[in-house]
Design a protein around this motif. Sequence first.
Motif, PDB file in Angstrom:
ATOM      1  N   GLY A 136       2.461   3.597  -4.955  1.00  0.00           N
ATOM      2  CA  GLY A 136       2.239   4.372  -6.178  1.00  0.00           C
ATOM      3  C   GLY A 136       1.530   3.625  -7.289  1.00  0.00           C
ATOM      4  O   GLY A 136       1.561   4.047  -8.436  1.00  0.00           O
ATOM      5  N   LYS A 137       0.844   2.522  -6.952  1.00  0.00           N
ATOM      6  CA  LYS A 137       0.166   1.740  -7.985  1.00  0.00           C
ATOM      7  C   LYS A 137      -0.956   2.553  -8.633  1.00  0.00           C
ATOM      8  O   LYS A 137      -1.051   2.649  -9.849  1.00  0.00           O
ATOM      9  N   THR A 138      -1.819   3.130  -7.791  1.00  0.00           N
ATOM     10  CA  THR A 138      -2.939   3.906  -8.318  1.00  0.00           C
ATOM     11  C   THR A 138      -2.431   5.133  -9.074  1.00  0.00           C
ATOM     12  O   THR A 138      -2.980   5.502 -10.115  1.00  0.00           O
ATOM     13  N   THR A 139      -1.356   5.726  -8.542  1.00  0.00           N
ATOM     14  CA  THR A 139      -0.762   6.874  -9.229  1.00  0.00           C
ATOM     15  C   THR A 139      -0.341   6.489 -10.643  1.00  0.00           C
ATOM     16  O   THR A 139      -0.629   7.200 -11.608  1.00  0.00           O
TER      17      THR A 139
ATOM     18  N   SER B 295       0.833  -1.201   0.000  1.00  0.00           N
ATOM     19  CA  SER B 295       0.000   0.000   0.000  1.00  0.00           C
ATOM     20  C   SER B 295       0.872   1.258   0.000  1.00  0.00           C
ATOM     21  O   SER B 295       1.859   1.339   0.720  1.00  0.00           O
ATOM     22  N   GLY B 296       0.511   2.214  -0.841  1.00  0.00           N
ATOM     23  CA  GLY B 296       1.220   3.485  -0.856  1.00  0.00           C
ATOM     24  C   GLY B 296       2.447   3.515  -1.738  1.00  0.00           C
ATOM     25  O   GLY B 296       3.207   4.478  -1.719  1.00  0.00           O
TER      26      GLY B 296
HETATM   27  N1  ATP Z   1      -3.889  13.173  -4.247  1.00  0.00           N
HETATM   28  C1  ATP Z   1      -2.758  12.968  -3.546  1.00  0.00           C
HETATM   29  N2  ATP Z   1      -2.112  14.001  -2.962  1.00  0.00           N
HETATM   30  C2  ATP Z   1      -0.969  13.814  -2.265  1.00  0.00           C
HETATM   31  N3  ATP Z   1      -0.373  12.622  -2.103  1.00  0.00           N
HETATM   32  C3  ATP Z   1      -0.969  11.544  -2.670  1.00  0.00           C
HETATM   33  C4  ATP Z   1      -2.185  11.661  -3.411  1.00  0.00           C
HETATM   34  N4  ATP Z   1      -2.543  10.426  -3.843  1.00  0.00           N
HETATM   35  C5  ATP Z   1      -1.583   9.592  -3.391  1.00  0.00           C
HETATM   36  N5  ATP Z   1      -0.630  10.241  -2.687  1.00  0.00           N
HETATM   37  C6  ATP Z   1       0.569   9.653  -2.081  1.00  0.00           C
HETATM   38  O1  ATP Z   1       1.300   9.016  -3.091  1.00  0.00           O
HETATM   39  C7  ATP Z   1       1.759   7.731  -2.675  1.00  0.00           C
HETATM   40  C8  ATP Z   1       1.255   6.659  -3.612  1.00  0.00           C
HETATM   41  O2  ATP Z   1      -0.167   6.582  -3.537  1.00  0.00           O
HETATM   42  P1  ATP Z   1      -1.037   5.583  -4.387  1.00  0.00           P
HETATM   43  O3  ATP Z   1      -2.454   5.873  -4.134  1.00  0.00           O
HETATM   44  O4  ATP Z   1      -0.572   5.614  -5.790  1.00  0.00           O
HETATM   45  O5  ATP Z   1      -0.638   4.175  -3.715  1.00  0.00           O
HETATM   46  P2  ATP Z   1      -1.206   2.714  -3.971  1.00  0.00           P
HETATM   47  O6  ATP Z   1      -0.026   1.875  -4.297  1.00  0.00           O
HETATM   48  O7  ATP Z   1      -2.311   2.747  -4.946  1.00  0.00           O
HETATM   49  O8  ATP Z   1      -1.726   2.294  -2.541  1.00  0.00           O
HETATM   50  P3  ATP Z   1      -2.997   1.377  -2.140  1.00  0.00           P
HETATM   51  O9  ATP Z   1      -2.558  -0.038  -2.319  1.00  0.00           O
HETATM   52  O10 ATP Z   1      -3.199   1.701  -0.705  1.00  0.00           O
HETATM   53  O11 ATP Z   1      -4.133   1.768  -3.012  1.00  0.00           O
HETATM   54  C9  ATP Z   1       1.267   7.559  -1.248  1.00  0.00           C
HETATM   55  O12 ATP Z   1       2.345   7.827  -0.389  1.00  0.00           O
HETATM   56  C10 ATP Z   1       0.189   8.584  -1.081  1.00  0.00           C
HETATM   57  O13 ATP Z   1       0.196   9.097   0.226  1.00  0.00           O
END
Ligand code: ATP
Lengths: 290, 262
Positions: B45-48, B42-43
């Motif tokens: 950056g996958k969703t990013t 988690s966190g």
């Molecule tokens: N809109 C935003 N503004 C600021 N920081 C963000 C934003 N969205 C995500 N982040 C940060 O960027 C990093 C990556 O976030 P992301 O949502 O891409 O993770 P993820 O891998 O999809 O996690 P998860 O498995 O929990 O969905 C995290 O540290 C998060 O706190």
Amino acid sequence: MTPIEIGIVDDSLSAAVPSAASRRAANPAALPGNLLTVNTISMLTLVVLLAAWWATTTAGLIAPLFLPSPQSVLGKFWLVATKGFMDSTLWQHLAASLGRVLCALVAAIVLAIPTGIAIGLSRVAHGILDPLIELYRPVPPLAYLPLIVIWFGIGELSKVLLIFLAIYAPIAIATAGGVRQVSQNRLRAAQSLGATRFQLLRYVVLPSAVPDILTGIRIGLGTGWSTLVAAELVAATSGLGFMVQSAAQFLVTDVVILGIAVIAIIAFALELSLRALSRRLAPWREQGIS
Amino acid sequence: MSRLVIDQVTVHYPGSARGVAALEDVSLVIGPEQLVVALGPSGCGKTTLLNLIAGFLQPTSGRILLDDRLVSGPSAERGVVFQDDALLPWLNVLDNVAFGLQLRGMSRAEREATAHRTLQLVDLVGFEQNPIWQLSGGMRQRVGLARGLAADPRVLLLDEPFAALDAFTREQMQELLLRLWRKIRKQIFLITHDLEEAVFLATDLILLSPRPGRVAERMQLDFGLRHSQGESARSIKSGRRFIETREYVLSLVFAQREVSTT
Ligand SMILES: Nc1ncnc2c1ncn2[C@@H]1O[C@H](COP(=O)(O)OP(=O)(O)OP(=O)(O)O)[C@@H](O)[C@H]1O
Ligand SMILES: [Mg+2]
């Protein structure tokens, strides 16, 4: 010693209290001795109230000038419905009032929904319109009625305008709220299916806001209907508000009560039908999907 | 056949802790018929990453190209399936699936025929007229999948599409996705934090590490391919190679965690 004991007491409370409460909330009818539904209790309350009214007036405990008996109100109903009061039958008064509220409602819906969308979507529109609406909304309609009369005279326009103002604000505010709460993922889903800005508005934002718009209309119609009596103080010659006002001047208490009862019944019917409409148009809200 | 190129992409969110990038210097190619899975805690950056490809988000530096054209915003050539189905509850199943075609201005008869065919692909025949709030989570996710497919995108992006489903339904959906992938021959990018899911589905597995989000490892696998060619999921998942690969990826994840905590 003491802190431990407190901890134990806390634990037992938090363990026992919510579970009992939630069991009751989840299934109120399951409790022993719970044979009456809320609706039955409400009906019984009304019946008891009516019986008390009938008993006190029939026993002659209160003079008819202050509280006429239900029979005489019913008799008056028949009389006003067929012969009329102040040159119009009950139905004509009712039609006049409903006509004004309906005019105001249509105008309010046509103008308030675009306003609400603009407030919800645009920072500029929000900055301009929000203070204007918030400025007049809390003021009781009777307070700005004189100004409306000075500006627009004593004709139908002033009455409809007063009701319109009462309905407009709740619809605009509710629409703006609905537009702002539209789910980001739904917008993104539509964008990744190729939606243009206009298509987003037409196919995602507006339908999402429908339940909120309906809530706004329900609240607006409630305030609009209660503004009616004030509106019909302005040189009206028909209408339920006018009927109650003039009956009060001549101390015809049974017509006053009749008028109030009709106003209440209409308000109740409007509320119920809008709730039904809401359930029909936005059944997913009942399922906990926003 | 399309080619999606992610070229040295870095993302800094405004307002996030200084210096820590959500994604740093990520490069990646999704070629024809690949099923690329991004795995990471988690966190990381996958969703990013998915939002970048979808065009919901612009990179701070670097670029994304689809068939040599710069990706500058969302478009129908990159379909997205969300974790919370993101369906439109005022439309029934058929109209939800046909929604993308409606936006395109296709006639009602034509788009309903296409939507119907797509519902057959995801085994949802008979539910066309149901409101979506009457469906189970798994069925809703299938409607979301069908909606994405019906619009005929060049790339399909899925953000933890099965994360909210129970284990049994999740496996069914994974197998459905593999069947679809072989049938439609499109490239798919899927993100997940479920290790077994990643190893089972991926032709190309990308392991992301957090803070800053980086590609820690790339691997080419063939379990999904084998399943779509007829081998049963049970026999693949109980096979020695699958278990070894899974344990290997797990050890990589743990190694990463130790690095990032020390
Ligand atoms: N809109 C935003 N503004 C600021 N920081 C963000 C934003 N969205 C995500 N982040 C940060 O960027 C990093 C990556 O976030 P992301 O949502 O891409 O993770 P993820 O891998 O999809 O996690 P998860 O498995 O929990 O969905 C995290 O540290 C998060 O706190
Ligand atoms: Mg995520």
